[in-house]
Design a protein around this motif. Structure first.
Motif: not given
Ligand SMILES: C[S@@+](CC[C@H](N)C(=O)[O-])C[C@H]1O[C@@H](n2cnc3c(N)ncnc32)[C@H](O)[C@@H]1O
Length: 200
Positions: A113-117
Motif C-alpha cells: 500500500x505504501x508504494x501504490x503512488x
C-alpha cells in the motif's frame, strides 16, 4: 545502416522531441514500449512490422545496454531504446500527437500500500501525458499478471472521458508475448489485458 545507433539519447531532456529526432523515417507510425525490460517484445514487433518504428523506454542501464545490443545484432533500424523514466517520457518528452500505440506490459505492480503512488497508471503526469502524445485515434495497450493492478488500471482508464475501451480478443493481431509474460504463464498465472483508444 552501418552507423545506425540503437540507443537514443536526447540532445535536450527539457523539450518535446520531434519525430525526426527519433527515426529518420519520421512519417512512419511510432509505437512506444514502456519498461521494455530485455527488449524481447520490442525486437519481435520491429521485425514483424518494418513499416512502423518502435521506441523502448527503460530505466535500468544494464537492460538498456542489453536491448541496444539486441537491436544491433538483429540489424533492425526501426527500433531504438531510451534510458529514462516512463512517466516523464510520456508526460514531457514524446512528440505531441506523435505516438500511434503505447504499450505498458507487465509493469512493476508495487503491491504494498505504501508504494501504490509509484504505480504508473495512477500517475496524473502519465495519464495526462498519454492524451498529449497519442495520435487522435492512438491506442494504449496494457497487460499485467496482477489482478489488483489490473482492477486499478481499468477502473481509472474506463472512466477517463478522453478514452474508450476497445475489444482485444486473443490473436486479433500480431502481439508477441513479453519476457515476463512468458515467465508468469509458465508459473501458471493469468495475464489480464485491456486496450483503450483515444477518442478523436
Ligand atoms: C516487470 S518488468 C517487465 C519488462 C517487460 N515489459 C516484460 O514484460 O518483459 C518491468 C520493467 O520496467 C522497468 N521500469 C519500471 N518502472 C519504470 C519507470 N518508471 N520508467 C522506466 N522503466 C521502468 C523495470 O526496470 C523493468 O525492466
Amino acid at each position: 545502416m552501418g552507423d545506425f545507433e540503437p540507443r537514443f539519447t536526447p540532445t535536450d531532456y527539457f523539450r518535446e522531441l520531434t519525430p525526426g529526432e527519433l527515426f529518420q523515417a519520421s512519417d512512419r507510425p511510432l509505437e512506444v514500449d514502456l519498461g521494455c525490460g530485455d527488449g524481447t517484445f520490442l525486437v519481435e514487433m520491429a521485425r514483424h512490422y518494418p513499416e512502423r518504428c518502435f521506441l523502448g523506454v527503460e530505466r535500468l542501464e544494464g537492460r538498456v545496454d542489453k536491448v541496444a545490443r539486441k537491436i544491433k545484432r538483429s540489424g533492425l533500424t526501426n527500433a531504438r531504446v531510451l534510458r529514462l523514466e516512463s512517466s516523464y517520457t510520456v508526460g514531457w518528452l514524446l512528440p505531441a500527437a506523435g505516438v500511434s500505440r503505447l504499450h505498458l506490459l507487465c509493469p512493476d505492480p508495487w503491491p504494498k500500500k505504501k508504494h501504490h503512488r509509484r504505480r504508473l497508471v495512477a500517475d496524473l503526469e502519465f495519464q495526462g501525458g498519454l492524451e498529449r502524445c497519442l495520435t487522435p485515434d492512438g491506442e494504449f495497450l496494457h497487460k499485467t499478471d496482477n489482478p489488483e493492478y489490473f482492477e486499478v488500471a481499468t477502473g481509472l482508464f474506463d472512466q477517463l472521458p478522453a478514452f474508450q475501451r476497445l475489444d482485444w480478443p486473443e490473436d486479433s493481431f500480431f502481439y508477441p508475448r513479453t519476457d515476463f509474460e512468458k515467465q508468469w504463464l509458465a508459473a501458471g498465472r493469468t495475464i489480464h489485458r485491456a486496450r483503450w483508444q483515444l477518442k478523436k
